[in-house]
Design a protein around this motif. Structure first.
Motif, PDB file in Angstrom:
ATOM      1  N   ALA A  32      93.151 174.164  83.426  1.00  0.00           N
ATOM      2  CA  ALA A  32      93.215 173.353  82.207  1.00  0.00           C
ATOM      3  C   ALA A  32      91.801 173.021  81.731  1.00  0.00           C
ATOM      4  CB  ALA A  32      94.020 172.086  82.458  1.00  0.00           C
ATOM      5  N   GLU A  33      90.880 172.806  82.667  1.00  0.00           N
ATOM      6  CA  GLU A  33      89.487 172.541  82.306  1.00  0.00           C
ATOM      7  C   GLU A  33      88.865 173.752  81.613  1.00  0.00           C
ATOM      8  OE1 GLU A  33      90.821 171.934  85.301  1.00  0.00           O
ATOM      9  OE2 GLU A  33      90.468 169.816  85.710  1.00  0.00           O
ATOM     10  N   ASP A  34      89.148 174.959  82.103  1.00  0.00           N
ATOM     11  CA  ASP A  34      88.670 176.185  81.454  1.00  0.00           C
ATOM     12  C   ASP A  34      89.185 176.258  80.028  1.00  0.00           C
ATOM     13  OD1 ASP A  34      87.438 177.074  83.847  1.00  0.00           O
ATOM     14  OD2 ASP A  34      89.259 178.131  84.465  1.00  0.00           O
ATOM     15  N   TYR A  35      90.464 175.949  79.880  1.00  0.00           N
ATOM     16  CA  TYR A  35      91.093 176.009  78.560  1.00  0.00           C
ATOM     17  C   TYR A  35      90.414 175.026  77.604  1.00  0.00           C
ATOM     18  CZ  TYR A  35      94.771 176.445  75.077  1.00  0.00           C
ATOM     19  OH  TYR A  35      95.457 176.687  73.914  1.00  0.00           O
ATOM     20  N   LEU A  36      90.156 173.809  78.082  1.00  0.00           N
ATOM     21  CA  LEU A  36      89.503 172.816  77.235  1.00  0.00           C
ATOM     22  C   LEU A  36      88.106 173.267  76.822  1.00  0.00           C
ATOM     23  CD1 LEU A  36      90.505 169.446  78.912  1.00  0.00           C
ATOM     24  CD2 LEU A  36      91.270 170.338  76.714  1.00  0.00           C
ATOM     25  N   MET A  37      87.365 173.803  77.760  1.00  0.00           N
ATOM     26  CA  MET A  37      86.013 174.253  77.438  1.00  0.00           C
ATOM     27  C   MET A  37      86.042 175.382  76.411  1.00  0.00           C
ATOM     28  SD  MET A  37      84.372 173.928  81.219  1.00  0.00           S
ATOM     29  CE  MET A  37      82.696 174.322  80.790  1.00  0.00           C
ATOM     30  N   LYS A  46      93.739 162.783  78.430  1.00  0.00           N
ATOM     31  CA  LYS A  46      94.617 163.139  77.305  1.00  0.00           C
ATOM     32  C   LYS A  46      94.499 164.631  76.980  1.00  0.00           C
ATOM     33  CE  LYS A  46      95.526 162.067  72.480  1.00  0.00           C
ATOM     34  NZ  LYS A  46      95.139 161.251  71.323  1.00  0.00           N
ATOM     35  N   ASN A  47      93.281 165.124  76.921  1.00  0.00           N
ATOM     36  CA  ASN A  47      93.069 166.540  76.617  1.00  0.00           C
ATOM     37  C   ASN A  47      93.556 167.438  77.744  1.00  0.00           C
ATOM     38  OD1 ASN A  47      92.005 165.961  74.107  1.00  0.00           O
ATOM     39  ND2 ASN A  47      89.886 166.190  74.739  1.00  0.00           N
ATOM     40  N   LEU A  48      93.411 166.997  78.993  1.00  0.00           N
ATOM     41  CA  LEU A  48      93.922 167.786  80.116  1.00  0.00           C
ATOM     42  C   LEU A  48      95.440 167.933  80.019  1.00  0.00           C
ATOM     43  CD1 LEU A  48      91.759 166.469  83.062  1.00  0.00           C
ATOM     44  CD2 LEU A  48      91.840 168.810  82.209  1.00  0.00           C
ATOM     45  N   ASP A  49      96.125 166.860  79.651  1.00  0.00           N
ATOM     46  CA  ASP A  49      97.581 166.946  79.465  1.00  0.00           C
ATOM     47  C   ASP A  49      97.923 167.930  78.360  1.00  0.00           C
ATOM     48  OD1 ASP A  49      98.106 165.120  81.482  1.00  0.00           O
ATOM     49  OD2 ASP A  49      98.264 163.408  80.113  1.00  0.00           O
ATOM     50  N   TRP A  50      97.181 167.869  77.261  1.00  0.00           N
ATOM     51  CA  TRP A  50      97.401 168.790  76.145  1.00  0.00           C
ATOM     52  C   TRP A  50      97.203 170.234  76.613  1.00  0.00           C
ATOM     53  CZ3 TRP A  50      93.622 172.060  74.078  1.00  0.00           C
ATOM     54  CH2 TRP A  50      94.003 172.767  72.939  1.00  0.00           C
ATOM     55  N   ARG A  52      97.346 171.502  79.646  1.00  0.00           N
ATOM     56  CA  ARG A  52      98.396 171.917  80.587  1.00  0.00           C
ATOM     57  C   ARG A  52      99.678 172.281  79.842  1.00  0.00           C
ATOM     58  NH1 ARG A  52      96.304 167.252  83.708  1.00  0.00           N
ATOM     59  NH2 ARG A  52      94.925 168.163  85.276  1.00  0.00           N
ATOM     60  N   ARG A  53     100.030 171.488  78.848  1.00  0.00           N
ATOM     61  CA  ARG A  53     101.242 171.793  78.050  1.00  0.00           C
ATOM     62  C   ARG A  53     101.083 173.117  77.324  1.00  0.00           C
ATOM     63  NH1 ARG A  53     100.642 166.421  76.592  1.00  0.00           N
ATOM     64  NH2 ARG A  53      99.982 167.040  74.510  1.00  0.00           N
ATOM     65  N   LYS A  54      99.917 173.350  76.705  1.00  0.00           N
ATOM     66  CA  LYS A  54      99.680 174.603  75.978  1.00  0.00           C
ATOM     67  C   LYS A  54      99.744 175.799  76.932  1.00  0.00           C
ATOM     68  CE  LYS A  54      98.485 175.329  72.305  1.00  0.00           C
ATOM     69  NZ  LYS A  54      99.288 175.881  71.212  1.00  0.00           N
ATOM     70  N   MET A  55      99.161 175.651  78.120  1.00  0.00           N
ATOM     71  CA  MET A  55      99.148 176.751  79.083  1.00  0.00           C
ATOM     72  C   MET A  55     100.556 177.019  79.618  1.00  0.00           C
ATOM     73  SD  MET A  55      95.554 175.956  81.016  1.00  0.00           S
ATOM     74  CE  MET A  55      95.751 177.288  82.191  1.00  0.00           C
ATOM     75  N   GLU A  56     101.346 175.964  79.823  1.00  0.00           N
ATOM     76  CA  GLU A  56     102.729 176.161  80.264  1.00  0.00           C
ATOM     77  C   GLU A  56     103.555 176.848  79.184  1.00  0.00           C
ATOM     78  OE1 GLU A  56     104.247 172.353  81.413  1.00  0.00           O
ATOM     79  OE2 GLU A  56     102.898 172.200  83.143  1.00  0.00           O
ATOM     80  N   LYS A  57     103.333 176.457  77.943  1.00  0.00           N
ATOM     81  CA  LYS A  57     104.090 177.026  76.822  1.00  0.00           C
ATOM     82  C   LYS A  57     103.693 178.479  76.553  1.00  0.00           C
ATOM     83  CE  LYS A  57     104.689 176.616  71.863  1.00  0.00           C
ATOM     84  NZ  LYS A  57     103.907 176.273  70.673  1.00  0.00           N
ATOM     85  N   ASP A  58     102.388 178.754  76.500  1.00  0.00           N
ATOM     86  CA  ASP A  58     101.896 180.071  76.100  1.00  0.00           C
ATOM     87  C   ASP A  58     101.679 181.034  77.264  1.00  0.00           C
ATOM     88  OD1 ASP A  58     101.925 179.091  73.540  1.00  0.00           O
ATOM     89  OD2 ASP A  58      99.767 178.696  73.468  1.00  0.00           O
ATOM     90  N   GLY A  59     101.665 180.526  78.481  1.00  0.00           N
ATOM     91  CA  GLY A  59     101.478 181.389  79.646  1.00  0.00           C
ATOM     92  C   GLY A  59     100.081 181.978  79.713  1.00  0.00           C
ATOM     93  N   PRO A  60      99.947 183.143  80.313  1.00  0.00           N
ATOM     94  CA  PRO A  60      98.635 183.754  80.527  1.00  0.00           C
ATOM     95  C   PRO A  60      97.871 184.072  79.233  1.00  0.00           C
ATOM     96  CG  PRO A  60     100.288 184.874  81.832  1.00  0.00           C
ATOM     97  CD  PRO A  60     101.004 183.925  80.914  1.00  0.00           C
ATOM     98  N   THR A  61      98.559 184.141  78.117  1.00  0.00           N
ATOM     99  CA  THR A  61      97.879 184.458  76.857  1.00  0.00           C
ATOM    100  C   THR A  61      97.300 183.221  76.168  1.00  0.00           C
ATOM    101  OG1 THR A  61      99.908 184.295  75.556  1.00  0.00           O
ATOM    102  CG2 THR A  61      99.358 186.466  76.467  1.00  0.00           C
TER     103      THR A  61
END
Length: 68
Positions: A32-37, A46-50, A52-61
């Protein structure tokens, strides 16, 4: 005037970097930290939760969708 260097004048340690060493950010094990960066966001709860949700929804892409 030529801007290229003849092979004879190159030092013996002058070589190309292997492609595998030039690339990072594997498609898996993205946190999730990689995604935020990659998204340009601060690492906050708050951003970490966001993220994590995006990564769960969109998966590896998920991370690929951030790139233009």
């Amino acid at each position: 005037m030529s801007t290229t260097t003849p092979d004879e004048s190159r030092s013996s340690d002058d070589h190309c970097t292997p492609d595998a060493l030039l690339h990072s950010a594997p498609a898996r094990d993205v946190t999730a930290e990689d995604y935020l960066m990659a998204a340009g966001r601060d690492v906050t709860p708050k951003n970490l939760d966001w993220a994590r949700r995006k990564m769960e929804k969109d998966g590896p892409t998920a991370i690929e969708r951030l790139m233009p």
